[in-house]
Design an enzyme around this catalytic site. Structure first.
Site, PDB file in Angstrom:
ATOM      1  N   ASP A 384       0.858  -1.174   0.000  1.00  0.00           N
ATOM      2  CA  ASP A 384       0.000   0.000   0.000  1.00  0.00           C
ATOM      3  C   ASP A 384       0.903   1.236   0.000  1.00  0.00           C
ATOM      4  O   ASP A 384       2.115   1.131   0.234  1.00  0.00           O
ATOM      5  CB  ASP A 384      -0.887  -0.041   1.254  1.00  0.00           C
ATOM      6  CG  ASP A 384      -1.760   1.188   1.394  1.00  0.00           C
ATOM      7  OD1 ASP A 384      -2.315   1.634   0.376  1.00  0.00           O
ATOM      8  OD2 ASP A 384      -1.877   1.708   2.511  1.00  0.00           O
ATOM      9  N   ARG A 559      -1.562  14.681  -2.449  1.00  0.00           N
ATOM     10  CA  ARG A 559      -2.898  14.106  -2.552  1.00  0.00           C
ATOM     11  C   ARG A 559      -3.888  15.224  -2.844  1.00  0.00           C
ATOM     12  O   ARG A 559      -3.794  16.307  -2.263  1.00  0.00           O
ATOM     13  CB  ARG A 559      -3.293  13.407  -1.243  1.00  0.00           C
ATOM     14  CG  ARG A 559      -2.419  12.227  -0.913  1.00  0.00           C
ATOM     15  CD  ARG A 559      -2.573  11.822   0.542  1.00  0.00           C
ATOM     16  NE  ARG A 559      -3.928  11.451   0.893  1.00  0.00           N
ATOM     17  CZ  ARG A 559      -4.421  10.222   0.776  1.00  0.00           C
ATOM     18  NH1 ARG A 559      -3.655   9.260   0.307  1.00  0.00           N
ATOM     19  NH2 ARG A 559      -5.664   9.942   1.125  1.00  0.00           N
ATOM     20  N   ASP A 755      -1.386  -0.886   6.090  1.00  0.00           N
ATOM     21  CA  ASP A 755      -1.610  -0.375   7.445  1.00  0.00           C
ATOM     22  C   ASP A 755      -3.070  -0.149   7.776  1.00  0.00           C
ATOM     23  O   ASP A 755      -3.393   0.168   8.924  1.00  0.00           O
ATOM     24  CB  ASP A 755      -0.855   0.949   7.630  1.00  0.00           C
ATOM     25  CG  ASP A 755      -1.511   2.091   6.889  1.00  0.00           C
ATOM     26  OD1 ASP A 755      -1.669   3.179   7.463  1.00  0.00           O
ATOM     27  OD2 ASP A 755      -1.879   1.902   5.713  1.00  0.00           O
ATOM     28  N   ASN A 758      -8.535  -1.276   4.667  1.00  0.00           N
ATOM     29  CA  ASN A 758      -8.702  -1.598   3.246  1.00  0.00           C
ATOM     30  C   ASN A 758      -7.587  -2.500   2.718  1.00  0.00           C
ATOM     31  O   ASN A 758      -7.639  -2.937   1.567  1.00  0.00           O
ATOM     32  CB  ASN A 758      -8.775  -0.312   2.416  1.00  0.00           C
ATOM     33  CG  ASN A 758      -7.525   0.524   2.550  1.00  0.00           C
ATOM     34  OD1 ASN A 758      -6.801   0.432   3.543  1.00  0.00           O
ATOM     35  ND2 ASN A 758      -7.244   1.345   1.565  1.00  0.00           N
TER      36      ASN A 758
END
Length: 1108
Positions: A384, A559, A755, A758
């Protein structure tokens, strides 16, 4: 009662009685009555245990057994007892934990009166009262709290590991009910049958008059507090028990995960099968030879008295005797020994002080004790991004509002003077943008006694936006029921939250419908991903600037979130609200129906702007990825972020190489044709550049990936095999798991690390799951086989613990077979001078002690052995190739141990016979001499194979040798044991000690010579490093080997997802010229030329490599 739902009658003991289970928690696996039969059944379900039980039963037949049955029954009972004791201890601890939970005191309403009972006596439908800081005993639907607005706060760390407090609220039907009337409340709850989804509850509540006139009120997880949560910051709360005992959501989630079979275990199983087949062949050959000798030569001997005529079944006696005699070829103790050392490997990880995160004090934890050696054979890491490679500490950095960019010059929008002035002057566009930032979320503001405000958020993105808005004087100060209070430049503004359209991974946005308490206007506020919001803008709004902003921020690795709003007409909202309420009341497909209703409202947005948030890389991430890539491990990044953001993060952490050294190929498309065309182009490029010295990677987004996995699985599989690096963007949790399954299906050893919640499916799907104890909670860490505090510890976990575990397990398993084959070959040789009758050379006591005492302790101490120091291993990750390729445990190495056992058996037998046979001594003395020779040889074998001696290892090896004589001196003192005075007599003979020295010299001489030749004239790269460590100097050069280029077959067919890879023999990897050099290059003639050729393909591809 419907098969799909249950009806729970509130506060009605008669209707709820005996319909559902009580609240007794039981995680026990056994009871006192079924422990013995159930445990024995489980143990005998394994083939090896069935085999040894059969051998033990055959030994009870006195006609065929060559030894005392205790030689097999003794070790078998000991091994079974150890396993059973471990199971019983674990189950007893589970019982104590259950007992503690079941006997807790709780307050419930019984017949209209509050009573004190034990938690195990709670029944479905009971009203349960909770006090602050009390653990919730079962799943409850809230009906009242001490808060006037019906709110309470719960800590869900025991469920999902998230330490931030969550708000729970009573259903609208219960609002306004007086505290004194709560214990008299009546009604019915319609809810689904128990499930394990802790984030969802689709139920309805109907209260009976006089409380409300039968109106249906929908219930969600927001109205529920689940078992094992804690009530915080709330004086009291009460709720109706809907799921109890093992039917709670937590109880349904419990269960024993499927055991994972490591590659080493699979190899050992295959080798065991090969030995079993060899054993059967030996038994058949010797059985036939024995029967022939009995019918020919035996009848010529005066001392042999066989009847002239025998029945056919007596022909089986000699083969069965040899079967019992050769049964020790398969070591009975190998399973227990491996389980024991694997538990120690796991403890080494737990005890490793180098893997403690000093910032949080979080140590590494091995939850799965059975797969440590697989860490040393990892070939693909699926990771991830957010919170795994990055810190998950979100900081608002830049924004674009109505086409104006803020923060571009200073790098921090909060310090941008233009933005600060726009807020101070009350710019409408900026104020609306900040309003969405402040209230379109699930954040909880908490005011301390000193008056300062802190925020509790489930999403780090939301917390970053709320804090940034506060810094710009749009302060979220209070949340009371559905009323939000904002302090804007000193003035309080109130909003009434009418509805919340929650975020889902499918919608990729979140919205709230609020009403301005001052103006009465109803507004829809929304934030989400650019592909989810920008297409929903109203016709005529220019999107070019916002699209450029998203692209620009993504190029910086930030982001991005788009913010939007739309003013609603009251009639439009009222009509939509009724539909929304109906969808929320549905018990079937509620999530899908709610999403459909949300889409009816989320359109014609006015896009306000774009917010850019920075998520910094964790310390040590680039270095860790660089080292693991040097170790030949391929990396895939699976993230929900935008493609450009993911690519920039990948470049910054050495995930992919920049041009011209590397090449990144993009796969995009919204239709099958577009994806097919893109895939073909990328595959063509991959094939043509496959032999070039270039690091080629590909990036694919979630939409294209969905189409590729559905329609072009063979092509995406071939792509995975051709590329060492992949970036998969905008992927859902299910797609992450699908990609892991895809790589696993190609017979690669995969490790998944994440972590958050999901990442759980991906972690559970992989061969090895690693969870990071991060800011998103402990869900991933709890679902994983291993948990670590930071990504950088993955380097040590794989290179140190994984490699050591593999090396030690490889030695232990092969040595276990070696010692069993050694004693078995001696028995076989003895049969040739004993009329091929299946007579045992060794007595029963010696055979049992040989397996249990004499040969076990030295090898178990091998768990401390290190062929190279930890520093050297970390500096030269390339040597992990030996583990990945199975160089230490494979049919070739096993054949070496097999040959060694055969050679040593010949040495022991021939020397013993030459010195002690022919009437010079009795059979018991000769047996003890042969056994002594075996013990001496094994001591020197273990010493020769040990790389790093410690005091404990010396004690184990040489102390065990001394212990052999000590035990036999004691046994020799008892006439009943069949060895009376034997050791006393032997130890006084010079001939005995000379024989031992001769056996060691002849047996170990060729082994030492071969090792010396290999070490001196054909050293492996590990040998060179060992020499450098012993000399204490740097490694100046290890030479250079030019591999032949990897060729591609003419007829290339896309690899099937289930087609195994072709594991050709691997040759030794090259190390850098300097111990400090960790750089990677792919140019011709460079030290790391080998790595590019090391990428493994399907059977359609092969390597031309020369062996070292």
């Amino acid at each position: 009662m419907s098969a799909m739902k249950r009806y729970i009658y509130i506060n009605d003991d008669e209707l709820s009685q005996n319909l559902y289970c009580d609240n007794r928690i039981s995680n026990k696996k056994y009871t006192i009555l079924n422990f013995l039969p159930k445990n024995l059944w489980e143990q005998f379900s394994r083939f090896m245990n069935q085999y040894f039980l059969l051998i033990a039963c055959l030994q009870l037949w006195s006609l065929i057994t060559p030894v005392n049955p205790a030689t097999t029954w003794g070790p078998l009972i000991i091994i079974f007892a150890i396993s059973a004791t471990k199971e019983a201890w674990d189950d007893y601890n589970r019982y104590l934990s259950d007992k503690k939970a079941n006997e807790k005191d709780v307050w419930v309403v019984k017949q209209g009166i509050k009573k004190h009972i034990q938690a195990q006596d709670i029944r479905v439908g009971n009203i349960v009262w909770l006090r602050e800081n009390v653990e919730v005993p079962c799943d409850l639907v809230l009906i009242g709290t001490s808060d006037p607005q019906g709110l309470c706060y719960v800590e869900t760390a025991a469920l999902d590991g998230e330490t931030d407090l969550k708000t729970r609220v009573i259903p609208s039907a219960c609002v306004g009910i007086d505290f004194e009337l709560l214990h008299k409340i009546k009604g019915v709850i319609e809810c689904p049958n128990p499930d394990k989804d802790i984030r969802r509850l689709d139920a309805n509540l109907r209260l009976f008059p006089p409380f409300i006139d039968n109106d249906v009120c929908s219930l969600t997880i927001k109205n529920t507090i689940l078992q094992s949560c804690y009530l915080r910051n709330t004086e009291w709360a009460c709720g109706v028990a809907v799921y109890t005992g093992n039917e709670t959501k937590l109880g349904m989630s419990r269960g024993v995960p499927e055991p994972k079979l490591t590659a080493v275990d699979a190899t050992i199983d295959k080798l065991t099968g090969a030995i079993f087949i060899f054993q059967i062949v030996v038994v058949i050959v010797l059985g036939i030879a024995g029967n022939v000798w009995k019918d020919t030569e035996a009848r010529k001997q005066w001392y042999v008295q066989y009847p002239n005529e025998v029945s056919w079944h007596e022909l089986l006696v000699i083969p069965l005797r040899f079967e019992l005699l050769c049964s020790i070829m398969i070591p009975i103790s190998v399973k227990v020994s491996l389980d024991l050392v694997k538990s120690l490997y796991a403890k080494f990880i737990d005890w490793d002080s180098e893997m403690i995160d000093l910032e949080t004090g979080t140590p590494a934890l091995a939850a799965n004790t059975a797969i440590s050696e697989d860490l040393g054979q990892v070939e693909y890491i699926m990771t991830d991004k957010t919170g795994t490679l990055t810190e998950n500490r979100m900081i608002f950095k830049r924004c674009c509002i109505s086409g104006r960019f803020y923060g571009n010059e200073s790098g921090d929008a909060l310090k941008d003077v233009e933005l600060v002035n726009a807020v101070a002057s009350g710019s409408p566009d900026v104020i609306r943008f900040l309003t969405v930032m402040a209230i379109c979320n699930t954040v909880i503001p908490i005011r301390s006694k000193s008056g300062s405000i802190s925020y509790k958020a489930q999403s780090q993105d939301e917390e970053a936006l709320v804090r940034a808005a506060a810094c710009l004087h749009m302060v979220f100060v209070n949340k009371s029921a559905d009323i939000l209070e904002i302090n804007l430049n000193g003035a309080i503004v109130q909003f009434d939250v009418l509805d919340t359209l929650e975020f889902t991974s499918d919608r990729k946005r979140m919205s709230v419908v609020v009403k301005d308490c001052k103006s009465g206007k109803i507004v829809l506020l929304s934030k989400g991903a650019d592909e989810a919001l920008l297409p929903c803008a109203h016709t005529g709004q220019q999107m070019r600037t916002f699209a450029e902003a998203v692209e620009q921020y993504a190029q910086l690795g930030l982001r991005t979130l788009c913010l939007a709003w739309r003013e609603l007409e009251e009639d439009e909202y009222r009509e939509w609200s009724l539909t929304f309420r109906d969808a929320n009341s549905s018990l079937v497909d509620r999530e899908w129906r709610v999403a459909e209703v949300c889409q009816r409202l989320e359109h014609d947005f006015e896009i306000l702007g774009v917010a850019a948030i920075e998520d910094r890389l964790q310390d040590g991430v680039p270095e860790t990825i660089k080292a693991l890539r040097q170790a030949g491990i391929n990396f895939w990044m699976l993230t929900g972020d935008k493609q450009n953001t993911a690519v920039q993060i990948a470049l910054s952490c050495n995930f992919v190489s920049p041009e011209p050294k590397g090449q990144l190929l993009l796969i995009n498309g919204k239709t099958e044709d577009e994806v097919c065309s893109s895939l073909e182009k990328v595959l063509l490029t991959m094939r043509t550049t496959n032999s070039e010295p270039k690091d080629v990677a590909f990036a694919i987004d979630g939409w294209a990936l969905e189409i590729a996995l559905k329609h072009y699985k063979k092509a995406i599989t071939e792509l995975a095999l051709l590329s060492r690096t992949a970036i998969c963007c905008r992927v859902t949790p299910s797609q992450k798991a699908q990609l892991v399954e895809l790589v696993k299906s190609c017979d690669y050893k995969t490790l998944a690390i994440g972590d958050g919640g999901n990442d759980v499916r991906m972690i559970q799907e992989a061969d090895i799951g690693v969870g990071i104890s991060g800011r998103e909670g402990l869900q991933a860490a709890r679902a994983a086989d291993y948990s670590i505090g930071k990504f950088r510890f993955l380097k040590r976990l794989i290179l140190v613990h994984g490699r050591y575990s593999y090396n030690r397990t490889a030695f232990l398993s092969q040595y276990s077979f070696y010692k069993s084959l050694l004693i078995c070959f001696i028995q076989i040789f003895f049969s040739f001078i004993s009329g091929i009758s299946g007579t045992s050379l060794f007595n029963s006591v010696s055979l049992m002690a040989y397996n249990v005492f004499y040969t076990s302790i030295p090898v178990l101490v091998s768990v401390l052995d290190k062929d190279l120091s930890e520093t050297t291993v970390m500096q030269h990750p390339q040597i992990l190739f030996y583990c990945q390729a199975g160089r230490l445990l494979n049919p070739s190495t096993f054949a070496g141990w097999f040959g060694r056992s055969l050679f040593h058996a010949i040495v022991v037998f021939v020397i013993t016979i030459r010195v002690y046979a022919f009437e010079r001594s009795d059979m018991e003395e000769m047996s003890m001499v042969a056994l002594s020779g075996c013990i001496w040889l094994q001591a020197f074998v273990v010493a020769l194979e040990t790389n790093s001696f410690t005091v404990l290892q010396h004690l184990a090896i040489w102390g065990n040798l001394a212990g052999f004589y000590f035990i036999n001196w004691i046994v020799s003192a008892f006439p009943s044991l069949g060895m009376h005075t034997i050791m006393f007599r032997l130890c006084r003979q010079r001939c005995y000690w000379a024989t031992m020295l001769l056996i060691v010299a002849v047996g170990m001489g060729p082994v030492l010579a071969l090792k010396y030749f290999r070490y001196t004239y054909r050293p492996s790269k590990i040998n060179i490093l060992q020499q450098a460590e012993r000399l204490g100097g740097p490694i100046l050069s290890l030479g250079n080997i030019e591999p032949q280029p990897r060729l591609l077959e003419k007829d290339v067919t896309p690899s099937s997802g289930t087609q195994p890879k072709n594991r050709n023999p691997i040759y030794e990897p090259l190390l850098s010229d300097s111990s400090n050099a960790t750089g990677r290059s792919f140019g011709s003639g460079t030290p790391f030329d080998f790595f590019q050729s090391q990428s493994r393909l399907s059977s359609s591809y092969y390597r031309n490599c020369k062996d070292t």
